[in-house]
Design a protein around this motif. Structure first.
Motif, PDB file in Angstrom:
ATOM      1  N   GLU A 129     -11.342   3.465  77.661  1.00 10.09           N
ATOM      2  CA  GLU A 129      -9.676   3.014  78.158  1.00 10.09           C
ATOM      3  C   GLU A 129      -9.147   2.709  79.635  1.00 10.09           C
ATOM      4  O   GLU A 129      -8.419   2.851  80.016  1.00 10.09           O
ATOM      5  N   LEU A 130      -9.769   1.123  79.481  1.00  6.11           N
ATOM      6  CA  LEU A 130      -9.417   0.729  80.395  1.00  6.11           C
ATOM      7  C   LEU A 130      -8.675  -0.696  79.845  1.00  6.11           C
ATOM      8  O   LEU A 130      -9.719  -1.299  79.309  1.00  6.11           O
ATOM      9  N   MET A 131      -8.093  -1.887  79.856  1.00  2.77           N
ATOM     10  CA  MET A 131      -7.789  -3.443  79.671  1.00  2.77           C
ATOM     11  C   MET A 131      -6.772  -4.362  80.607  1.00  2.77           C
ATOM     12  O   MET A 131      -6.175  -3.711  81.522  1.00  2.77           O
ATOM     13  N   ALA A 132      -7.312  -5.385  80.589  1.00  6.57           N
ATOM     14  CA  ALA A 132      -6.651  -6.357  80.987  1.00  6.57           C
ATOM     15  C   ALA A 132      -6.125  -7.348  80.693  1.00  6.57           C
ATOM     16  O   ALA A 132      -6.547  -7.864  79.684  1.00  6.57           O
ATOM     17  N   ALA A 133      -4.721  -6.811  79.953  1.00  4.68           N
ATOM     18  CA  ALA A 133      -4.446  -7.622  79.191  1.00  4.68           C
ATOM     19  C   ALA A 133      -2.650  -8.557  78.962  1.00  4.68           C
ATOM     20  O   ALA A 133      -2.455  -8.367  80.184  1.00  4.68           O
ATOM     21  N   ALA A 134      -2.755  -9.636  78.019  1.00  6.88           N
ATOM     22  CA  ALA A 134      -1.565 -10.465  78.521  1.00  6.88           C
ATOM     23  C   ALA A 134      -0.594  -9.306  78.674  1.00  6.88           C
ATOM     24  O   ALA A 134      -0.019  -8.547  77.659  1.00  6.88           O
ATOM     25  N   ALA A 135       0.502  -9.815  79.328  1.00  8.50           N
ATOM     26  CA  ALA A 135       2.045  -8.699  79.959  1.00  8.50           C
ATOM     27  C   ALA A 135       2.320  -8.612  78.324  1.00  8.50           C
ATOM     28  O   ALA A 135       3.074  -7.754  77.842  1.00  8.50           O
ATOM     29  N   GLY A 136       2.774  -8.938  77.320  1.00  8.82           N
ATOM     30  CA  GLY A 136       3.589  -9.083  76.208  1.00  8.82           C
ATOM     31  C   GLY A 136       2.451  -8.785  75.334  1.00  8.82           C
ATOM     32  O   GLY A 136       3.588  -7.602  74.022  1.00  8.82           O
ATOM     33  N   ALA A 137       2.165  -7.592  75.579  1.00  5.68           N
ATOM     34  CA  ALA A 137       0.548  -7.514  74.569  1.00  5.68           C
ATOM     35  C   ALA A 137       0.567  -6.042  74.761  1.00  5.68           C
ATOM     36  O   ALA A 137       0.555  -5.123  73.956  1.00  5.68           O
ATOM     37  N   VAL A 138       1.029  -5.598  75.606  1.00  7.76           N
ATOM     38  CA  VAL A 138       0.875  -3.839  76.312  1.00  7.76           C
ATOM     39  C   VAL A 138       2.339  -3.701  76.379  1.00  7.76           C
ATOM     40  O   VAL A 138       2.547  -2.564  77.576  1.00  7.76           O
TER      41      VAL A 138
END
Length: 324
Positions: A200-209
């Motif tokens: 449901e949730l993640m903190a991902a490097a901007a480029g990935a999402v």
């Protein structure tokens, strides 16, 4: 975390360019391997290939990408640290490139002593994102929902101790939230899982999402760092939402095994600065969410020390381990 001023980061590539050319008459004398700690198509792989293409032109020998995924990036980083052929470099991220030994004392290498910083290639903020089916539209609503539904939310990352993992884990601890961490082998895999709704949730490097956020496949709630992203101008900073997040970035670094001669490291850093300041390369990386840098070795070393000082106490306080 101690902030690294953006103006200093932007200026450093030009400083590298101003450095006098250093003689490298005998190196390389054969192809150079760049071990990337994540799979092809990942953000570290994209940055590594941009640098490798320039290195091949600058040094006159092939620079070959060798993707070694697994262990949250530690497998590739350890392979870099243990290389003794004089023609191996490595590209990895924060975590396997900084605090991995704090996370896992049994690890076979220590990034602080066994990886030689060459250049900070790029950085990008983290995007705190949810699957659109999660009924929240900002950080406050996320906290309230998680508190009202203990154990309901699963959050992903590229491994225990990665920046994305620790950002969410520390947020959960600060607010007393019960959420389950699910680590994956790569960023693309974790993004696939959040789009599919299996997490449901993640903190991902901007480029990935970035593409998924624009397409509405994930909902971006906030970003870390010190300024809003031009690519997601309506997404607030974590600090605007009342959460810690200033100075926190996902980053990609170029490393050498210990003992590589200083003049060789300096030349590689100089060429990394040239590679990342190329306008075409810059446009490509910026469109993908990167802030291209290409800095001298000292700045990457300072960043690693800063991360150790910031994340080390959090790892110990939350008892984060590789299986967390």
């Amino acid at each position: 975390m101690k902030k690294l001023p953006r103006r200093a980061l932007v200026a450093l590539p030009s400083l590298a360019l101003a450095a006098p050319a250093l003689a490298q008459a005998t190196w390389p004398d054969r192809p150079v391997r760049i071990i990337v700690s994540f799979p092809g198509g990942s953000t570290p792989d994209i940055a590594a290939r941009a640098a490798a293409a320039h290195f091949q032109q600058a040094f006159g020998h092939p620079f070959v990408i060798d993707n070694r995924a697994g262990g949250g990036g530690t497998i590739g980083a350890e392979a870099t640290a243990r290389a003794t052929d004089g023609h191996t470099l490595g590209v990895t991220i924060g975590g396997p490139g900084s605090i991995a030994k704090i996370l896992n004392p049994a690890l076979g290498y220590d990034p602080v002593t066994d990886l030689q910083p060459v250049s900070l290639l790029a950085r990008m903020p983290l995007v705190l994102a949810v699957n659109p089916n999660v009924p929240v539209r900002n950080v406050a609503e996320l906290v309230a929902y998680a508190r009202a539904n203990p154990g309901r939310l699963n959050y992903g990352s590229v491994g225990a101790g990665s920046t994305g993992h620790m950002l969410v884990a520390e947020m959960a601890a600060r607010h007393g939230l019960e959420m389950t961490h699910i680590p994956f082998r790569s960023v693309p895999q974790s993004v696939t899982e959040i789009v599919a709704g299996r997490i449901e949730l993640m903190a991902a490097a901007a480029g990935a999402v970035l593409a998924q956020a624009r397409a509405g496949q994930v909902r971006a709630l906030a970003i870390s760092g010190d300024a809003r992203m031009a690519q997601l101008p309506d997404v607030p900073l974590l600090t605007e939402a009342g959460e810690p997040g200033a100075g926190i970035y996902a980053w990609i670094g170029l490393f050498a095994p210990p003992g590589m001669p200083a003049e060789r490291v300096a030349r590689l850093a100089q060429e990394a600065g040239r590679a990342l300041s190329n306008p075409e390369t810059g446009r490509t990386l910026e469109a993908a969410g990167f802030e291209p840098l290409g800095t001298p070795p000292a700045l990457l070393g300072a960043l690693i020390q800063s991360e150790v000082a910031h994340w080390g106490p959090i790892i110990r306080r939350l008892n984060i381990r590789p299986e967390s």
